[in-house]
Enzyme design. Structure first.
Site, PDB file in Angstrom:
ATOM      1  N   GLN A 150       0.850  -1.199   0.000  1.00 47.42           N
ATOM      2  CA  GLN A 150       0.000   0.000   0.000  1.00 47.42           C
ATOM      3  C   GLN A 150       0.883   1.244   0.000  1.00 47.42           C
ATOM      4  O   GLN A 150       1.760   1.390   0.861  1.00 47.42           O
ATOM      5  CB  GLN A 150      -0.951   0.026   1.215  1.00 47.42           C
ATOM      6  CG  GLN A 150      -1.923   1.205   1.144  1.00 47.42           C
ATOM      7  CD  GLN A 150      -2.937   1.229   2.290  1.00 47.42           C
ATOM      8  OE1 GLN A 150      -2.904   0.389   3.189  1.00 47.42           O
ATOM      9  NE2 GLN A 150      -3.836   2.189   2.232  1.00 47.42           N
ATOM     10  N   SER A 151       0.661   2.096  -0.976  1.00 45.03           N
ATOM     11  CA  SER A 151       1.477   3.314  -1.094  1.00 45.03           C
ATOM     12  C   SER A 151       0.629   4.573  -1.034  1.00 45.03           C
ATOM     13  O   SER A 151       1.160   5.658  -0.813  1.00 45.03           O
ATOM     14  CB  SER A 151       2.289   3.283  -2.391  1.00 45.03           C
ATOM     15  OG  SER A 151       1.424   3.211  -3.504  1.00 45.03           O
TER      16      SER A 151
ATOM     17  N   HIS B 134      -8.645   2.070  -1.655  1.00 45.13           N
ATOM     18  CA  HIS B 134      -8.969   1.911  -3.078  1.00 45.13           C
ATOM     19  C   HIS B 134      -8.936   0.434  -3.419  1.00 45.13           C
ATOM     20  O   HIS B 134      -8.151  -0.330  -2.848  1.00 45.13           O
ATOM     21  CB  HIS B 134      -7.993   2.695  -3.970  1.00 45.13           C
ATOM     22  CG  HIS B 134      -6.560   2.436  -3.647  1.00 45.13           C
ATOM     23  ND1 HIS B 134      -5.937   3.002  -2.547  1.00 45.13           N
ATOM     24  CD2 HIS B 134      -5.620   1.670  -4.256  1.00 45.13           C
ATOM     25  CE1 HIS B 134      -4.678   2.594  -2.509  1.00 45.13           C
ATOM     26  NE2 HIS B 134      -4.462   1.773  -3.525  1.00 45.13           N
TER      27      HIS B 134
HETATM   28  P1  AMP Z   1      -1.393   0.885  -3.561  1.00 44.72           P
HETATM   29  O1  AMP Z   1       0.072   0.670  -3.826  1.00 44.72           O
HETATM   30  O2  AMP Z   1      -2.217  -0.329  -3.346  1.00 44.72           O
HETATM   31  O3  AMP Z   1      -1.595   1.940  -2.481  1.00 44.72           O
HETATM   32  O4  AMP Z   1      -1.969   1.494  -4.920  1.00 44.72           O
HETATM   33  C1  AMP Z   1      -1.711   2.796  -5.325  1.00 44.72           C
HETATM   34  C2  AMP Z   1      -1.809   2.807  -6.815  1.00 44.72           C
HETATM   35  O5  AMP Z   1      -1.948   4.147  -7.241  1.00 44.72           O
HETATM   36  C3  AMP Z   1      -0.579   2.232  -7.527  1.00 44.72           C
HETATM   37  O6  AMP Z   1      -0.978   1.128  -8.345  1.00 44.72           O
HETATM   38  C4  AMP Z   1      -0.074   3.406  -8.358  1.00 44.72           C
HETATM   39  O7  AMP Z   1       0.412   3.017  -9.612  1.00 44.72           O
HETATM   40  C5  AMP Z   1      -1.302   4.289  -8.465  1.00 44.72           C
HETATM   41  N1  AMP Z   1      -1.068   5.698  -8.639  1.00 44.72           N
HETATM   42  C6  AMP Z   1      -0.155   6.461  -8.000  1.00 44.72           C
HETATM   43  N2  AMP Z   1      -0.262   7.743  -8.400  1.00 44.72           N
HETATM   44  C7  AMP Z   1      -1.265   7.767  -9.318  1.00 44.72           C
HETATM   45  C8  AMP Z   1      -1.852   8.799 -10.121  1.00 44.72           C
HETATM   46  N3  AMP Z   1      -1.438  10.069 -10.044  1.00 44.72           N
HETATM   47  N4  AMP Z   1      -2.851   8.467 -10.972  1.00 44.72           N
HETATM   48  C9  AMP Z   1      -3.278   7.179 -11.041  1.00 44.72           C
HETATM   49  N5  AMP Z   1      -2.772   6.177 -10.316  1.00 44.72           N
HETATM   50  C10 AMP Z   1      -1.779   6.462  -9.480  1.00 44.72           C
END
Ligand code: AMP
Ligand code: ZN
Length: 113
Positions: A93-94, A99
């Site tokens: 999770q980043s 989501h």
């Molecule tokens: P998670 O790592 O589960 O928190 O998912 C975060 C997701 O957000 C990752 O798959 C990223 O590639 C995506 N992400 C990060 N910044 C953006 C952005 N500006 N627009 C669309 N997706 C993004």
């Protein structure tokens, strides 16, 4: 939340490719897709993640998955897709606004990495 990426995307302060929106949720194309379909379904309410969600969020979390199922049907990937929540940094999770990842359009292996 003012400094949350997905809240900022929701407010249009950060550009995104929005593919769906209703009263409770919206969906965008992931910026770093892990398959032919990689969509993020995001509740409009800021919830940091699944472990921060409460019973009051039950319906909203269900709605996110049903939104994902609807998009999967529209994209004809119902032969196999995943709806995934990464919970906590060790699970990848980043972004700390809950989501659901919708990933599909390719063969998905089990267990995931
Ligand atoms: P998670 O790592 O589960 O928190 O998912 C975060 C997701 O957000 C990752 O798959 C990223 O590639 C995506 N992400 C990060 N910044 C953006 C952005 N500006 N627009 C669309 N997706 C993004
Ligand atoms: Zn947020």
């Amino acid at each position: 939340m003012s400094d949350c990426l997905f809240c900022r995307i929701m407010r249009g302060e950060v550009p995104s490719k929005k593919i769906y929106e209703d009263e409770h949720t919206f969906a965008i194309e992931d910026i770093n897709p892990q398959g032919p379909t990689h969509v993020l379904v995001i509740p409009k309410k800021h919830i940091a993640g699944l472990k921060e969600a409460t019973a009051e969020d039950t319906e909203l979390i269900g709605r996110c998955h049903l939104t994902a199922a609807r998009i999967a049907k529209e994209r004809s990937i119902e032969d196999g897709y995943r709806t995934v929540l990464n919970v906590g940094p060790r699970a990848g999770q980043s972004v700390f606004h809950l989501h659901v990842h919708l990933i599909g359009g390719r063969t998905l292996h089990w267990p995931p990495g």
